[in-house]
Design a protein around this motif. Structure first.
Motif, mmCIF file in Angstrom:
data_model
loop_
_atom_site.group_PDB
_atom_site.id
_atom_site.type_symbol
_atom_site.label_atom_id
_atom_site.label_comp_id
_atom_site.label_asym_id
_atom_site.label_seq_id
_atom_site.Cartn_x
_atom_site.Cartn_y
_atom_site.Cartn_z
ATOM 1 N N SER A 56 -3.973 2.688 -2.207
ATOM 2 C CA SER A 56 -3.092 1.682 -2.812
ATOM 3 C C SER A 56 -2.907 1.887 -4.303
ATOM 4 N N ASP A 57 -3.955 2.325 -4.985
ATOM 5 C CA ASP A 57 -3.815 2.444 -6.439
ATOM 6 C C ASP A 57 -3.215 3.795 -6.807
ATOM 7 N N GLN A 58 -2.722 3.841 -8.033
ATOM 8 C CA GLN A 58 -2.217 5.121 -8.535
ATOM 9 C C GLN A 58 -3.419 5.930 -8.997
ATOM 10 N N LYS A 113 0.841 -1.195 0.000
ATOM 11 C CA LYS A 113 0.000 0.000 0.000
ATOM 12 C C LYS A 113 0.880 1.251 0.000
ATOM 13 N N THR A 114 0.430 2.288 -0.678
ATOM 14 C CA THR A 114 1.189 3.544 -0.656
ATOM 15 C C THR A 114 1.043 4.205 0.713
ATOM 16 N N ILE A 115 -0.210 4.278 1.183
ATOM 17 C CA ILE A 115 -0.455 4.875 2.506
ATOM 18 C C ILE A 115 -1.383 3.967 3.306
ATOM 19 N N GLU A 116 -1.045 3.778 4.570
ATOM 20 C CA GLU A 116 -1.970 3.112 5.494
ATOM 21 C C GLU A 116 -2.004 3.928 6.778
ATOM 22 N N GLU A 154 6.575 8.965 -6.406
ATOM 23 C CA GLU A 154 5.519 7.952 -6.373
ATOM 24 C C GLU A 154 4.329 8.434 -5.516
ATOM 25 N N LEU A 155 4.632 9.205 -4.476
ATOM 26 C CA LEU A 155 3.567 9.834 -3.696
ATOM 27 C C LEU A 155 3.782 11.346 -3.762
ATOM 28 N N THR A 156 2.892 12.002 -4.503
ATOM 29 C CA THR A 156 2.995 13.454 -4.660
ATOM 30 C C THR A 156 1.827 14.089 -3.916
ATOM 31 N N MET A 157 2.152 14.917 -2.925
ATOM 32 C CA MET A 157 1.089 15.533 -2.123
ATOM 33 C C MET A 157 1.111 17.043 -2.343
ATOM 34 N N LEU A 158 -0.045 17.578 -2.609
ATOM 35 C CA LEU A 158 -0.150 19.004 -2.928
ATOM 36 C C LEU A 158 -1.128 19.640 -1.946
ATOM 37 N N ASP A 159 -0.641 20.584 -1.146
ATOM 38 C CA ASP A 159 -1.502 21.231 -0.152
ATOM 39 C C ASP A 159 -1.863 22.627 -0.647
ATOM 40 N N HIS A 183 2.806 9.688 -16.469
ATOM 41 C CA HIS A 183 3.570 9.072 -15.360
ATOM 42 C C HIS A 183 2.633 8.825 -14.189
ATOM 43 N N PRO A 184 1.800 7.765 -14.270
ATOM 44 C CA PRO A 184 0.823 7.532 -13.195
ATOM 45 C C PRO A 184 1.521 7.367 -11.844
ATOM 46 N N ARG A 185 0.946 7.953 -10.824
ATOM 47 C CA ARG A 185 1.461 7.837 -9.466
ATOM 48 C C ARG A 185 0.335 8.226 -8.508
ATOM 49 N N SER A 186 0.589 8.107 -7.221
ATOM 50 C CA SER A 186 -0.450 8.495 -6.256
ATOM 51 C C SER A 186 -0.333 9.984 -5.979
ATOM 52 N N ILE A 187 -1.389 10.705 -6.297
ATOM 53 C CA ILE A 187 -1.380 12.147 -6.058
ATOM 54 C C ILE A 187 -2.509 12.473 -5.083
ATOM 55 N N LEU A 188 -2.143 13.147 -4.005
ATOM 56 C CA LEU A 188 -3.121 13.561 -2.998
ATOM 57 C C LEU A 188 -3.134 15.077 -3.022
ATOM 58 N N ILE A 189 -4.286 15.643 -3.365
ATOM 59 C CA ILE A 189 -4.333 17.100 -3.537
ATOM 60 C C ILE A 189 -5.390 17.721 -2.630
#
Ligand SMILES: Nc1ncnc2c1ncn2[C@@H]1O[C@H](COP(=O)(O)OP(=O)(O)OP(=O)(O)O)[C@@H](O)[C@H]1O
Length: 295
Positions: free
Chosen positions: A27-29, A2-5, A148-153, A178-184
């Protein structure tokens, strides 16, 4: 992996609980919107995931590891926010040239093209940039890491509308390539809705919904009908907003259940809501919104 738990994550600042119970997995991109009212705990959560601060209790794993001060997590994740700092001994070009020593997937070509497109002088020092230009540089840097984990605040804070529109497009194009996990995280859900696959809705330090955009849109509906009929059909249902239209008719926003479907079949007129509206109503602490103040 998992990317984040996150399990039952709490964060206490002196005597206030910024996070009460954050439990979710990523878990998914995907591009996930981290949505919540002011003070909901979004920034605190992102800082914990980045490893900048420790939770008071609970379990946090990023790429299967505790992110706090972890070099592997740092090299594979980035938080773009208005607190980013860059050394003032270097100009922007030199900062970008140094980035691949830490970020292995650094896209130098993308960084150069974006800097050029947004007309930011590479010879400038970061501290000399305007508010909008520094936000633009932060986002250029964040996107170009291809972490792989890009977080944008609140990444678009300070940018004018044209730049924001360009960046939404750039973000989407780069994510597709470039698929990856993005949390915005953003206050402008309506503006970013088209980018998102999932929404993580945080309210008063708790995750209250973590669903796809379509599921969020279906979560609640607006109903208009005679007051008597609406009161009968919505008794016992979760009502998020209520407004008397005239002496006979009322409008409510209510959780979408089988009872509500039956009410529609009986004659209530139904209005579907945008994901942004659903998030706003579900996290509202008053039934009549700002009208409550003027009663
Ligand atoms: N360093 C700190 N010390 C004390 N309280 C803090 C600190 N940082 C945040 N808080 C409090 O924790 C709560 C959550 O803040 P946080 O910044 O995480 O919310 P947010 O959802 O990002 O808000 P916004 O949308 O307004 O940026 C708020 O009540 C805030 O006042």
């Amino acid at each position: 992996m998992k990317t984040i738990e996150c399990r039952e994550v709490k964060k206490k600042y002196s005597n206030m609980n910024a996070l009460e119970d954050i439990t979710f997995e990523l878990s998914d991109q995907k591009i996930t919107g981290l949505i919540g009212r002011n003070g909901a705990g979004k920034t605190t959560l992102l800082k914990i995931l980045t490893g900048f601060i420790m939770p008071s209790s609970g379990e946090v794993c990023v790429f299967g590891r505790n992110p706090y001060n972890d070099l592997l997590v740092s090299a594979n994740s980035i938080l773009v926010d208005d607190q980013m700092t860059f050394p003032d001994s270097l100009n922007l070009e030199e900062i970008l040239n140094l980035a691949p020593t830490f970020y292995k997937k650094w896209d130098a070509e993308l960084a150069k093209r974006l800097l050029n497109y947004f007309k930011i002088n590479p010879k400038l020092k970061y501290s000399n940039l305007s508010k909008g230009a520094s936000a633009t540089f932060n986002l250029i840097f964040g996107l170009s890491t291809h972490c792989e984990l890009t977080m944008l605040d609140e990444p678009m804070n300070g940018m004018d509308e044209a730049v924001r529109t360009d960046f939404y497009r750039a973000l989407l194009k780069d994510y597709i390539a470039h698929p990856r996990s993005i949390l915005i995280s953003s206050h402008h859900l309506a503006e970013i809705e088209h980018l998102l696959e999932d929404i993580l809705l945080v309210h008063q330090g708790k995750v209250i919904l973590h669903q796809s955009l379509d599921e969020i849109r279906d979560y609640a509906v607006g109903l208009q009908w005679t007051t008597a009929d609406l009161d009968k059909w919505t008794a016992g249902e979760e009502i998020y907003y209520s407004k008397q239209i005239d002496s006979e008719r009322k409008y409510v926003v209510v959780k979408n259940t089988s009872t509500i479907e039956k009410a529609c079949a009986e004659g209530a007129s139904i209005q579907s809501l945008s994901a942004s509206d659903v998030c706003m109503y579900v996290t509202s602490d008053t039934k009549e919104g700002i009208d409550d103040v003027f009663k």
